[in-house]
Enzyme design. Sequence first.
Site, PDB file in Angstrom:
ATOM      1  CB  SER A 140      -0.960  -0.040   1.192  1.00 20.14           C
ATOM      2  OG  SER A 140      -2.001   0.893   1.051  1.00 20.14           O
ATOM      3  CG  ASP A 267      -7.188  -2.619  -3.392  1.00 20.09           C
ATOM      4  OD1 ASP A 267      -7.858  -1.942  -2.583  1.00 20.09           O
ATOM      5  OD2 ASP A 267      -5.973  -2.836  -3.246  1.00 20.09           O
ATOM      6  CG  HIS A 296      -5.869  -2.298   0.371  1.00 19.25           C
ATOM      7  ND1 HIS A 296      -5.363  -1.640  -0.743  1.00 19.25           N
ATOM      8  CD2 HIS A 296      -5.154  -1.844   1.431  1.00 19.25           C
ATOM      9  CE1 HIS A 296      -4.404  -0.811  -0.362  1.00 19.25           C
ATOM     10  NE2 HIS A 296      -4.255  -0.916   0.947  1.00 19.25           N
TER      11      HIS A 296
END
Length: 325
Positions: A140, A267, A296
Amino acid sequence: MPAIGYSAYKPSWRIANPHLQTIYPSLLRKVSGVQYEREQINTPDDDFLDLDFCRVGARRIVVALHGLEGDSTRSYILGMVKALNRRGWDVAALNFRGCGGAPNRVERMYHSGETKDLQTVISHIEESREYDEIALVGFSLGGNVILKYLGERGPAVDDFIRGAAAISVPCDLAGCSDKMEDRENTLYVRRFLRLLYDKMVAKSKRFPDKVSVQDYNRMTTLRDFDDRYTAPIHGFADAAEYYEKSSSKQFLSRIAVPTLILNAQDDPFLSPSCFPTDEAEASRHVYLEAPCHGGHCGFVSFGRDAEYYSESRAGEFLQAASWLR
């Protein structure tokens, strides 16, 4: 050319929902067997970084970067550490400023475009002379940091760095910010704002003339937070300028080491602009893999060695990348 048209990831029907993929690892996954040794290193601006090493006696090491308000104990980091140890890599899990269990010393914190701290870590490892090569893995926010770092250096990147893998990357921060304002992401945003509140309280006590938490609860989006805190603390005019200058997508064309981007099409945090197909197809070094499912930082698997797909895939990619440079 390295846009990957096929992904081997096929989740169980029980866990195919993108929100289950996102939430399940955080709430229910337990990863055992990772033993860290902490090392605190100083930064050039009189701050510090906490590195958690998990060593297997290797001559090669991976630096692992967590996501927003994560740390080295998150299950996605622990799972990756274990998978990489199994493949003969030492791992140094970086805790971004303020994420290692104690507030950092200076006003600045960490953000999606901050690459100087990563350089500090890489230089520290290289100067130790314990390793012959290094690779990078980020999730991320941490994935965005890695991609931006590599793109900033381009062909001049240190030969010491062999490859990278970036997972669930918001490479277009403005698009991601817009996506996070979807109703389905309200609970995630509330959680992030709640976690960030504790950081801001600590900052307001240490720097009362610069940071305030008055009316904090009026903020409802991450863009609100970035406008009020991230941007001014780190020298940006506003959130828009922060997103523009910190998004890694614009740096992908200059990456000169084998680099995997693994972003799931479902996601819930990523906008369509976070899938850099054109950039990957134009690159000799950037490989984009976009499975239909994964959520995610999910990619949940229940198979051999309890490894998740992201861990097996990153390990496989870095094994190959270490021979390519």
